[in-house]
Write an enzyme that holds these catalytic residues in place. Structure first.
Site, PDB file in Angstrom:
ATOM      1  N   SER A  19       0.868  -1.192   0.000  1.00  7.83           N
ATOM      2  CA  SER A  19       0.000   0.000   0.000  1.00  7.83           C
ATOM      3  C   SER A  19       0.901   1.238   0.000  1.00  7.83           C
ATOM      4  O   SER A  19       2.112   1.129   0.236  1.00  7.83           O
ATOM      5  CB  SER A  19      -0.874   0.005   1.253  1.00  7.83           C
ATOM      6  N   ASP A  68      -1.033  -1.585  -4.075  1.00 10.91           N
ATOM      7  CA  ASP A  68      -2.386  -1.786  -3.554  1.00 10.91           C
ATOM      8  C   ASP A  68      -3.027  -0.419  -3.281  1.00 10.91           C
ATOM      9  O   ASP A  68      -2.418   0.435  -2.628  1.00 10.91           O
ATOM     10  CB  ASP A  68      -2.257  -2.587  -2.248  1.00 10.91           C
ATOM     11  N   GLU A 113     -11.264  -0.307  -9.704  1.00 10.90           N
ATOM     12  CA  GLU A 113     -12.285  -0.707  -8.722  1.00 10.90           C
ATOM     13  C   GLU A 113     -13.596   0.018  -8.973  1.00 10.90           C
ATOM     14  O   GLU A 113     -13.626   1.223  -9.223  1.00 10.90           O
ATOM     15  CB  GLU A 113     -11.813  -0.427  -7.286  1.00 10.90           C
ATOM     16  N   HIS A 140     -12.563  -4.290   4.498  1.00 12.02           N
ATOM     17  CA  HIS A 140     -11.186  -4.278   5.000  1.00 12.02           C
ATOM     18  C   HIS A 140     -11.113  -4.393   6.523  1.00 12.02           C
ATOM     19  O   HIS A 140     -12.031  -3.982   7.215  1.00 12.02           O
ATOM     20  CB  HIS A 140     -10.478  -2.989   4.560  1.00 12.02           C
ATOM     21  N   GLY A 141      -9.993  -4.909   6.990  1.00 12.14           N
ATOM     22  CA  GLY A 141      -9.699  -4.886   8.422  1.00 12.14           C
ATOM     23  C   GLY A 141     -10.214  -6.106   9.170  1.00 12.14           C
ATOM     24  O   GLY A 141     -10.692  -7.080   8.583  1.00 12.14           O
ATOM     25  N   GLY A 144     -10.432  -7.111   0.873  1.00 11.22           N
ATOM     26  CA  GLY A 144     -11.059  -7.324   2.181  1.00 11.22           C
ATOM     27  C   GLY A 144     -11.423  -8.770   2.436  1.00 11.22           C
ATOM     28  O   GLY A 144     -12.491  -9.062   2.966  1.00 11.22           O
ATOM     29  N   SER A 195      -9.759 -11.303   4.205  1.00 11.14           N
ATOM     30  CA  SER A 195      -9.212 -12.088   5.325  1.00 11.14           C
ATOM     31  C   SER A 195     -10.361 -12.782   6.045  1.00 11.14           C
ATOM     32  O   SER A 195     -11.470 -12.249   6.133  1.00 11.14           O
ATOM     33  CB  SER A 195      -8.469 -11.176   6.308  1.00 11.14           C
ATOM     34  N   ASN A 215      -7.277 -10.646  -1.982  1.00  8.55           N
ATOM     35  CA  ASN A 215      -6.363  -9.831  -1.168  1.00  8.55           C
ATOM     36  C   ASN A 215      -6.428 -10.195   0.312  1.00  8.55           C
ATOM     37  O   ASN A 215      -7.520 -10.214   0.894  1.00  8.55           O
ATOM     38  CB  ASN A 215      -6.752  -8.358  -1.282  1.00  8.55           C
ATOM     39  N   ILE A 216      -5.264 -10.425   0.889  1.00 12.19           N
ATOM     40  CA  ILE A 216      -5.202 -10.801   2.308  1.00 12.19           C
ATOM     41  C   ILE A 216      -4.115  -9.997   3.014  1.00 12.19           C
ATOM     42  O   ILE A 216      -2.933 -10.119   2.680  1.00 12.19           O
ATOM     43  CB  ILE A 216      -4.933 -12.319   2.445  1.00 12.19           C
TER      44      ILE A 216
HETATM   45  O1  G3H Z   1      -6.535  -2.481   1.935  1.00  9.56           O
HETATM   46  C1  G3H Z   1      -5.664  -1.988   2.622  1.00  9.56           C
HETATM   47  C2  G3H Z   1      -4.516  -2.811   3.045  1.00  9.56           C
HETATM   48  O2  G3H Z   1      -4.865  -3.678   4.089  1.00  9.56           O
HETATM   49  C3  G3H Z   1      -3.346  -1.945   3.381  1.00  9.56           C
HETATM   50  O3  G3H Z   1      -3.490  -1.301   4.605  1.00  9.56           O
HETATM   51  O4  G3H Z   1      -2.881   1.099   4.187  1.00  9.56           O
HETATM   52  O5  G3H Z   1      -2.728   0.096   6.475  1.00  9.56           O
HETATM   53  O6  G3H Z   1      -1.097  -0.531   4.701  1.00  9.56           O
HETATM   54  P1  G3H Z   1      -2.496  -0.081   5.014  1.00  9.56           P
HETATM   55  P1  13P Z   2      -8.135  -7.623   4.578  1.00  8.44           P
HETATM   56  O1  13P Z   2      -8.145  -6.450   5.508  1.00  8.44           O
HETATM   57  O2  13P Z   2      -9.409  -8.384   4.659  1.00  8.44           O
HETATM   58  O3  13P Z   2      -6.963  -8.495   4.776  1.00  8.44           O
HETATM   59  O4  13P Z   2      -8.061  -7.043   3.075  1.00  8.44           O
HETATM   60  C1  13P Z   2      -6.834  -6.628   2.536  1.00  8.44           C
HETATM   61  C2  13P Z   2      -6.975  -5.887   1.254  1.00  8.44           C
HETATM   62  O5  13P Z   2      -8.004  -5.858   0.615  1.00  8.44           O
HETATM   63  C3  13P Z   2      -5.786  -5.188   0.756  1.00  8.44           C
HETATM   64  O6  13P Z   2      -6.064  -4.435  -0.378  1.00  8.44           O
HETATM   65 ZN    ZN Z   3      -7.998  -3.566  -0.421  1.00  9.22          ZN
END
Ligand code: G3H
Ligand code: 13P
Ligand code: ZN
Length: 331
Positions: free
Chosen positions: A57, A94, A146, A190-191, A234, A236, A276-277
């Site tokens: 990211s 990302d 997206e 996400h998250g 998103g 996970s 994505n994970i």
């Molecule tokens: O979708 C977002 C990813 O999980 C990246 O998260 O911006 O905290 O690195 P971050």
């Molecule tokens: P998670 O927060 O579900 O792992 O998703 C990650 C993601 O989409 C990164 O772009």
């Molecule tokens: Zn994402």
């Protein structure tokens, strides 16, 4: 100095997605911010012989330092080849939010970029995405766009609630932008807190069960753009065993809920070619580090807690590739 991804040993995502589509599996896209996460991804995907997208990211790029990151990524491919892994590896941005960021990543060896215009108006999203595609394709770099907004935090863009992708827009978006893959919103988020408890039901053991993904929307999207690679963000599962270790060792993650593995497996068999994970990797690292600190309070050598966390993350990745995404042995 600008560098081309091929010189670093990366591939773009075209061939990966073609094979994933035909084979009924999804290529894992694992986020990393540091050396230990990267080692776990490379070794986990190498040992399970899975194609892999290592993704960064803009926050991760700032955290690791973009110059160091370019060499870390190059070193990761060299490490994989030395270990005898021949699986394809793509380096992906990302949630890119500007043409400038995408250009900077392409110049530092990324083989794929995401331009996330999902928070913009439809026409602005089309215009920004088309500009990125025009630039990226000169270098044979893949572009992910997206449509639709996921609930949760998307880097700097906070989406208060999920706005599902409108299948009526996808054909026009893909044609006008020229993207290579499309991230859609069908209920993932996400998250670690993907759903509010009131959105969930409880099973016999009292465990929260999230609302099912909108496979009806995915089916509609597939009908409008047959054969086109779809991406799920998103995704996970917020693995309960790691949430439990965290909470047993001083953590406080309450009502953390993710996407059930069976639903991801179902999605991977369809047009979904990239999953994505990030959060599951974060949870594994946190769980093992917390456990080590509690069990061995005398320990202060980072290798003694980051090492076991890295090993557990490697195991988690092998398990995901084999049992959820179906990407193992497809490298
Ligand atoms: O979708 C977002 C990813 O999980 C990246 O998260 O911006 O905290 O690195 P971050
Ligand atoms: P998670 O927060 O579900 O792992 O998703 C990650 C993601 O989409 C990164 O772009
Ligand atoms: Zn994402």
């Amino acid at each position: 100095m600008a560098v081309n991804y091929r010189d670093l040993g990366f591939v773009n995502t075209k061939e990966m997605f073609k094979k994933a589509f035909a084979g009924g599996y999804a290529v894992p896209a694992y986020n990393f911010n540091n050396m230990e996460q990267l080692q776990a991804i490379i070794n986990g995907c190498g040992r399970s012989n899975s194609p892999v997208i290592i993704q960064v990211s803009s926050g991760a790029r700032k955290y690791a330092d973009q110059t160091l990151l370019r060499y870390l990524a190059e070193g990761a491919v060299a490490m994989a080849r030395k270990a005898g892994y021949n699986n394809p590896i793509a380096l992906h941005l990302d949630h890119g939010d500007s043409l400038e960021l995408c250009i900077s990543c392409i110049e530092s060896g990324f083989s794929s970029v995401m331009i996330d215009g999902s928070h913009l108006s439809y026409d602005e999203n089309v215009a920004l995405t088309a500009k990125v595609v025009e630039y990226a394709h000169k270098f044979d770099v893949s572009v992910e766009g997206e449509l639709g907004v996921l609930a949760g935090i998307e880097d700097d863009v906070e989406a208060a609630k999920s706005i599902y992708t409108d299948p009526d827009q996808v054909e026009d978006f893909v044609r006008r932008t020229g993207v290579d893959s499309l991230a859609i919103s069908i209920g993932t988020s996400h998250g670690a807190y993907k759903f509010k408890p009131e959105q969930c039901t409880r099973n016999a053991k009292g465990v929260l069960v999230p609302p099912p993904l909108r496979f009806d929307i995915l089916d509609e999207v597939e009908k409008r753009i047959p054969g086109f690679a779809i991406v799920l963000h998103g995704s996970s599962s917020v693995l309960p065993e790691y949430v439990e270790i965290i909470n047993q060792n001083g953590g406080k993650l309450e009502a953390a809920v993710g996407i059930p593995a069976e639903q991801l497996r179902q999605a991977a068999k369809s047009a979904v070619c990239k999953i994505n994970i990030d959060s599951d990797g974060r949870l594994v690292m946190t769980a093992i580090i917390r456990k080590t600190f509690c069990e061995k309070p005398q320990e202060f050598d980072p290798r003694k807690y980051l090492g076991p966390a890295r090993d557990e993350l490697t195991r988690m990745i092998i398990d995901k590739n084999k049992n959820v995404l179906g990407s193992a042995d497809q490298g």
